[in-house]
Design an enzyme around this catalytic site. Structure first.
Site, mmCIF file in Angstrom:
data_model
loop_
_atom_site.group_PDB
_atom_site.id
_atom_site.type_symbol
_atom_site.label_atom_id
_atom_site.label_comp_id
_atom_site.label_asym_id
_atom_site.label_seq_id
_atom_site.Cartn_x
_atom_site.Cartn_y
_atom_site.Cartn_z
ATOM 1 N N HIS A 153 -0.794 -2.281 8.209
ATOM 2 C CA HIS A 153 -2.240 -2.463 8.350
ATOM 3 C C HIS A 153 -2.630 -3.940 8.428
ATOM 4 O O HIS A 153 -3.722 -4.269 8.896
ATOM 5 C CB HIS A 153 -3.003 -1.742 7.219
ATOM 6 C CG HIS A 153 -3.051 -2.453 5.909
ATOM 7 N ND1 HIS A 153 -2.279 -2.087 4.822
ATOM 8 C CD2 HIS A 153 -3.790 -3.502 5.479
ATOM 9 C CE1 HIS A 153 -2.545 -2.860 3.807
ATOM 10 N NE2 HIS A 153 -3.461 -3.738 4.171
ATOM 11 N N ASP A 173 3.479 2.135 5.851
ATOM 12 C CA ASP A 173 2.656 0.917 5.925
ATOM 13 C C ASP A 173 3.526 -0.343 5.940
ATOM 14 O O ASP A 173 3.265 -1.307 5.223
ATOM 15 C CB ASP A 173 1.662 0.876 4.758
ATOM 16 C CG ASP A 173 0.558 -0.164 4.975
ATOM 17 O OD1 ASP A 173 0.337 -0.561 6.131
ATOM 18 O OD2 ASP A 173 -0.048 -0.585 3.980
ATOM 19 N N GLY A 207 -5.876 -9.403 0.594
ATOM 20 C CA GLY A 207 -5.043 -10.583 0.820
ATOM 21 C C GLY A 207 -3.667 -10.443 0.196
ATOM 22 O O GLY A 207 -2.705 -11.055 0.651
ATOM 23 N N ASN A 208 -3.566 -9.625 -0.881
ATOM 24 C CA ASN A 208 -2.256 -9.325 -1.468
ATOM 25 C C ASN A 208 -1.424 -8.410 -0.569
ATOM 26 O O ASN A 208 -0.191 -8.367 -0.681
ATOM 27 C CB ASN A 208 -2.405 -8.630 -2.821
ATOM 28 C CG ASN A 208 -2.530 -9.577 -3.982
ATOM 29 O OD1 ASN A 208 -3.539 -9.565 -4.677
ATOM 30 N ND2 ASN A 208 -1.524 -10.402 -4.215
ATOM 31 N N SER A 209 -2.099 -7.672 0.311
ATOM 32 C CA SER A 209 -1.410 -6.688 1.143
ATOM 33 C C SER A 209 -0.198 -7.289 1.855
ATOM 34 O O SER A 209 -0.298 -8.337 2.490
ATOM 35 C CB SER A 209 -2.373 -6.125 2.196
ATOM 36 O OG SER A 209 -3.381 -5.370 1.612
#
Length: 207
Positions: free
Chosen positions: A17, A48, A122-124
């Protein structure tokens, strides 16, 4: 978004994503204070995950901890959430593995693990590390209380009244390792067999 190198020859892992958000066509990667352009070479919507290639050496890379999962084990997340609040330096957050199951539930997708580690935008795609300084998972998504109550009622027909909580999920590092082995066997991956140390949070951050 965040991500990390998984080999010494320019392969990075992040969330699917992250690389498809806003129909992005070019992927900019900052690594060891250097900027580069990446290209997606493999991905999984279900897990993901996205594998991105940069034409540059990456001598600092993550090693996967594929030892048996244990509920309550300590985890440390590294990433770049909300630059406007926290700045351009990486941030560190700590928590535990809430339970050791990665099976699908009303809220959890198959292949994901529930963690108490704080995760925000933002951690993704960032690494979540074990005390062995190994990749235990990849930060992916979370739910706030009102969303949990709504989803549960839609799935079960039963209303919940929860206190304020956040449920955060990471892609299982073991699942990610197996996916890379199957779909990107050209990468020389390193796993937990090489991880013999146990580190505290500061040492994990510095590694």
């Amino acid at each position: 978004g965040s991500g990390f190198a998984v080999s010494d020859d320019g392969y990075f892992l992040t969330n699917h994503h992250v690389v498809v958000r806003d129909e992005c066509k070019n992927i900019a990667i900052k690594y060891n204070s250097l900027n580069g352009e990446g290209k997606t070479v493999a991905y999984s919507k279900d897990l993901d995950l996205a594998l991105v290639k940069v034409e540059a050496p990456t001598p600092y890379f993550g090693r996967f901890d594929i030892s048996a999962l244990k509920a309550g084990e300590r985890l440390v997340a590294l990433g770049y959430p909300v630059e406007e609040f926290f700045g351009k330096e990486p941030t560190i957050s700590e928590g535990t593995l809430t339970n050791a199951s990665d099976k699908e539930t009303h809220l959890r997708n198959d292949g994901f693990l529930l963690v108490s580690v704080p995760i925000t935008q933002g951690n993704s795609g960032g690494p979540i590390m074990s005390s062995n300084v190994g990749i235990r998972g990849i930060a992916s998504y979370g739910f706030e209380t009102d969303t949990v109550e709504k989803v549960y009622e839609e799935k079960s027909g039963v209303s919940l009244n929860l206190s304020s909580i956040n449920l955060n999920f990471m892609v299982s590092g073991i699942r990610a390792y197996k996916w890379l082995k199957k779909n990107a066997n050209f990468i020389n991956l390193h796993n937990s067999d090489e991880l013999k140390i146990r580190a505290n949070t500061q040492e994990i951050a510095e590694a």
